[in-house]
Design a protein around this motif. Structure first.
Motif, PDB file in Angstrom:
ATOM      1  N   ILE A  25       8.606   7.883  -7.381  1.00 18.66           N
ATOM      2  CA  ILE A  25       8.032   7.424  -6.088  1.00 18.66           C
ATOM      3  C   ILE A  25       7.198   6.237  -6.754  1.00 18.66           C
ATOM      4  N   LEU A  26       6.397   6.244  -7.908  1.00 24.62           N
ATOM      5  CA  LEU A  26       5.687   5.222  -8.513  1.00 24.62           C
ATOM      6  C   LEU A  26       6.357   4.058  -8.908  1.00 24.62           C
TER       7      LEU A  26
ATOM      8  N   MET B  77       0.730  -1.176  -0.025  1.00 27.50           N
ATOM      9  CA  MET B  77      -0.057   0.148   0.056  1.00 27.50           C
ATOM     10  C   MET B  77       1.003   1.169   0.006  1.00 27.50           C
ATOM     11  N   LEU B  78       0.627   1.984  -0.911  1.00 32.01           N
ATOM     12  CA  LEU B  78       1.349   3.499  -0.913  1.00 32.01           C
ATOM     13  C   LEU B  78       0.431   4.557  -0.652  1.00 32.01           C
ATOM     14  N   CYS B  79       0.965   5.273   0.320  1.00 29.14           N
ATOM     15  CA  CYS B  79       0.243   6.572   0.764  1.00 29.14           C
ATOM     16  C   CYS B  79       0.960   7.763  -0.016  1.00 29.14           C
ATOM     17  N   ILE B  80       0.165   8.611  -0.606  1.00 33.85           N
ATOM     18  CA  ILE B  80       0.768   9.770  -1.487  1.00 33.85           C
ATOM     19  C   ILE B  80       0.199  10.835  -0.707  1.00 33.85           C
TER      20      ILE B  80
ATOM     21  N   ILE C  13      -7.318   4.894  -4.147  1.00 34.15           N
ATOM     22  CA  ILE C  13      -8.376   5.800  -3.346  1.00 34.15           C
ATOM     23  C   ILE C  13      -8.151   7.296  -3.137  1.00 34.15           C
ATOM     24  N   ASP C  14      -9.158   7.944  -3.709  1.00 32.50           N
ATOM     25  CA  ASP C  14      -8.899   9.400  -3.491  1.00 32.50           C
ATOM     26  C   ASP C  14      -9.629   9.971  -2.493  1.00 32.50           C
ATOM     27  N   ASP C  15      -8.897  10.437  -1.349  1.00 35.13           N
ATOM     28  CA  ASP C  15      -9.556  10.788  -0.052  1.00 35.13           C
ATOM     29  C   ASP C  15      -9.551  12.443  -0.071  1.00 35.13           C
TER      30      ASP C  15
ATOM     31  N   ASN D 171      -3.853  10.271  -0.972  1.00 31.97           N
ATOM     32  CA  ASN D 171      -4.223   9.261  -1.731  1.00 31.97           C
ATOM     33  C   ASN D 171      -3.666   7.925  -1.523  1.00 31.97           C
ATOM     34  N   MET D 172      -4.336   6.913  -1.608  1.00 33.65           N
ATOM     35  CA  MET D 172      -3.930   5.458  -1.239  1.00 33.65           C
ATOM     36  C   MET D 172      -3.850   4.706  -2.458  1.00 33.65           C
ATOM     37  N   ILE D 173      -2.947   3.968  -2.759  1.00 32.24           N
ATOM     38  CA  ILE D 173      -2.655   3.178  -3.890  1.00 32.24           C
ATOM     39  C   ILE D 173      -2.653   1.670  -3.185  1.00 32.24           C
ATOM     40  N   LEU D 174      -3.582   0.760  -3.446  1.00 32.72           N
ATOM     41  CA  LEU D 174      -3.696  -0.724  -3.064  1.00 32.72           C
ATOM     42  C   LEU D 174      -3.025  -1.761  -4.252  1.00 32.72           C
ATOM     43  N   VAL D 175      -1.970  -2.204  -3.884  1.00 27.85           N
ATOM     44  CA  VAL D 175      -1.473  -3.177  -4.804  1.00 27.85           C
ATOM     45  C   VAL D 175      -1.576  -4.714  -4.311  1.00 27.85           C
ATOM     46  N   PRO D 176      -2.673  -5.417  -4.139  1.00 25.14           N
ATOM     47  CA  PRO D 176      -2.539  -6.740  -3.556  1.00 25.14           C
ATOM     48  C   PRO D 176      -2.186  -7.777  -4.630  1.00 25.14           C
TER      49      PRO D 176
END
Length: 207
Positions: free
Chosen positions: A154-155, A81-84, A172-174, A186-191
Motif C-alpha cells: 500500500i505504501l 493523502m493516504l488513509c490507512i 497523523i495517528d488518530d 492513520n493519515m499520511i500527508l505527502v504535500p
C-alpha cells in the motif's frame, strides 16, 4: 528561506499541523458519529514525522493486511493523502452498520467495501477541509483509489513521493473513542514542498 526538506519543520510549525489535525479529526468524528449512529469522541491526534520504514513498522510491519485509500490533492495544495484503516477499525464500522464480524479484510462484500471506501473518503476530506478552512486555500480531491493489501505494498505508491520531499512524511495517528472501544485510523500527508510553504503562508507563517 524556502523549505528544502520536510525535516526542517520546527516545533511551532508541527504544533500548527497538530492543530489542523485536531480540527480535521473533530470533523471526522462528527461524520463518523452520524454514519455509525454512535457517539464518537477523539483524543488529541499525534503528529509525527517518520521515514518510510518507521511508517511501515508503526502500521504493524510490511506484511500486515490493511485497507489504504489514496486521494490526490490539487489546485492550491498539491500532493497526496493516504488513509490507512486496519482490522480493528474496519471491523468496528462494518459491525456497526451490517452486523457482520470481520475475520478477513480481503473477503469484504462489495457493499461492505463500498461503505469502507466512503468512510475513508470522508476521513480524508475532513482533514483537507480543515486545511482549506484554516488557510482559505482551495483544494481539490481526486477520485479515491482503494486497495486491500499488505502495508508494504500500500505504501509503495506514496513511497515514490517520499523521495521527492525528503526521507520523511507527516504521519497523523488518530484515536476515536466509540462507546467503550478505542479504534484508530492513520493519515499520511505527502504535500509537495512548495505546497507546504503555501499552506503555512495561508496561515500567516513564513518558513
Amino acid at each position: 528561506m524556502p523549505l528544502n526538506n520536510i525535516n526542517e519543520l520546527n516545533a511551532m510549525e508541527l504544533d500548527i499541523l497538530r492543530e489542523i489535525g485536531n480540527i480535521g479529526q473533530g470533523n471526522a468524528a462528527s461524520a463518523l458519529s452520524g454514519m455509525l449512529n454512535e457517539k464518537v469522541n477523539i483524543a488529541v491526534p499525534n503528529i509525527k514525522i517518520l521515514d518510510f520504514n518507521e511508517v511501515v513498522n508503526f502500521l504493524g510491519g510490511p506484511e500486515n493486511i490493511a485497507i489504504g485509500l489514496l486521494v490526490g490533492l490539487s489546485d492550491k495544495i498539491n500532493g497526496m493523502m493516504l488513509c490507512i484503516m486496519q482490522e480493528p477499525f474496519v471491523s468496528h464500522i462494518v459491525k456497526a452498520i451490517f452486523g457482520n464480524d470481520i475475520t478477513d479484510m480481503t473477503s469484504l462484500s462489495e457493499m461492505e467495501m463500498s461503505f469502507v471506501t466512503e468512510v475513508g473518503n470522508i476521513l480524508s476530506a475532513s482533514y483537507v477541509n480543515a486545511i482549506s478552512s484554516m488557510t482559505g486555500l482551495n483544494i481539490q480531491i481526486s477520485v479515491p483509489q482503494i486497495s486491500v493489501d499488505m502495508v508494504g505494498a500500500i505504501l509503495s505508491v506514496p513511497a515514490v513521493e517520499f523521495a521527492q520531499i525528503g526521507d520523511k512524511v507527516l504521519f497523523i495517528d488518530d484515536s476515536f473513542l466509540v462507546g467503550d472501544s478505542e479504534i484508530q485510523s492513520n493519515m499520511i500527508l505527502v504535500p509537495e514542498l512548495e505546497s507546504l510553504s503555501t499552506l503555512f503562508a495561508g496561515l500567516g507563517v513564513d518558513i
